[in-house]
Structure formats: structure tokens, C-alpha cells
Design an enzyme around this catalytic site. Structure first.
Site, PDB file in Angstrom:
ATOM      1  N   GLY A   9       0.828  -1.196   0.000  1.00 52.81           N
ATOM      2  CA  GLY A   9       0.000   0.000   0.000  1.00 52.81           C
ATOM      3  C   GLY A   9       0.859   1.241   0.000  1.00 52.81           C
ATOM      4  N   CYS A  10       0.270   2.340   0.352  1.00 50.97           N
ATOM      5  CA  CYS A  10       0.951   3.634   0.356  1.00 50.97           C
ATOM      6  C   CYS A  10       2.288   3.534   1.091  1.00 50.97           C
ATOM      7  CB  CYS A  10       0.057   4.672   1.024  1.00 50.97           C
ATOM      8  SG  CYS A  10       0.813   6.283   1.170  1.00 50.97           S
TER       9      CYS A  10
END
Length: 160
Positions: A9-10
Site C-alpha cells: 500500500g501507500c
């Protein structure tokens, strides 16, 4: 010192949590596993938002890093973490050798068998690819922007 390459993810949230882990001596966010050279935040087709972890293997192990990785992101969602969607946000381990593959498979099995997540891990094991460091404004982002967005947090005690 050794290096590990993961994506979950981020990259801002992952970096912020890993930076303070025992044995981790450096973190760098960037792009890995995609289709173009010199990717950027605005254009990185196929690349995951990844993190390069430099670690002292006398203080932590690849297995322990993966244990933490599976505790701070949801490995059961395909191409999604929190509000972020797309292949940039996939769960992936970038494998450098046979030992890392074996450890990764074993940890994924432990995570799946634990039943802690609603579903099985969809984390991909991808061959190591060139890691392209992200732009300077993305490095140490949550240190400089402590109220910035993250969907990463410790959800469980250790799996291993």
C-alpha cells in the site's frame, strides 16, 4: 547490512512504521516491479509503491521483517489498502534469492493458518526488480507531515 524490498500500500505509512523497528538502519520509499524507467509519483505504470529496508541481520531477520509487514497492512485485499486502489497498492514481496522465497512462503502459510485476517493473503512473490527511489518530497513524508494520510498501523501481535 542486508536489504529487503516489500510493498503493502501507500509507502508513507509503511516507511514510518518500519523506520523505528529494531535492526532497521535505513528506509527509502520508491517504485518497484513496473513497466517504465525513471518512474514518478504521477507516472509509474505497473510499479508498486514499495520500500527498501536496510537492516542489520544480527539484530533482526528477513522473517521478522515479514512478520511485521503482515501485521501492519491487509494482505487479503487485491490492489488495495485503505482508500488507495490500483496495482500501485498491491501487497508484494520482491524476492532476491531462494532463501527469501522459502521464508516468504512459510510466513504466508503461518499468516493464512492463523485465521486473523478475513481471507487468505494475496501477497505476490515477485522477482527482484530495479528499485527506483521516489522523489525527495515522498521520503520521510510522515516525519515532515505528522498529520498526513496513512492506513498502516499495528493490528496484531507477532505471527511467528
Amino acid at each position: 547490512m542486508k536489504k529487503a524490498y516489500i510493498a503493502g500500500g501507500c509507502f508513507w505509512g509503511m516507511e514510518d512504521l518500519f523506520r523505528v523497528r529494531p535492526g532497521v538502519t535505513n528506509t527509502e520509499v520508491g517504485y518497484i516491479g513496473g513497466d517504465n524507467e525513471n518512474p514518478s509519483y504521477k507516472y509509474h505504470p505497473g510499479h508498486a509503491e514499495g520500500i527498501e529496508l536496510t537492516y542489520d541481520e544480527t539484530e533482526t531477520s528477513f522473517r521478522e521483517l515479514l512478520d511485521y509487514f503482515f501485521r501492519i497492512h491487509n494482505p487479503t485485499t487485491v490492489d488495495q489498502q485503505g482508500n488507495d486502489r490500483g496495482s500501485s497498492y498491491r501487497s508484494a514481496i520482491f524476492i532476491q534469492n531462494a532463501e527469501e522465497r522459502e521464508i516468504s512462503e512459510a510466513v504466508i502459510k503461518i499468516v493464512d493458518e492463523s485465521g486473523r485476517w478475513n481471507g487468505k493473503a494475496v501477497t505476490t512473490l515477485e522477482p527482484i526488480a530495479k528499485f527506483w527511489p521516489a522523489e525527495p518530497e515522498h521520503q520521510d513524508y510522515l516525519v515532515r507531515n505528522p498529520n498526513g494520510y496513512t492506513c498502516h498501523f499495528e493490528r496484531f501481535d507477532s505471527f511467528i
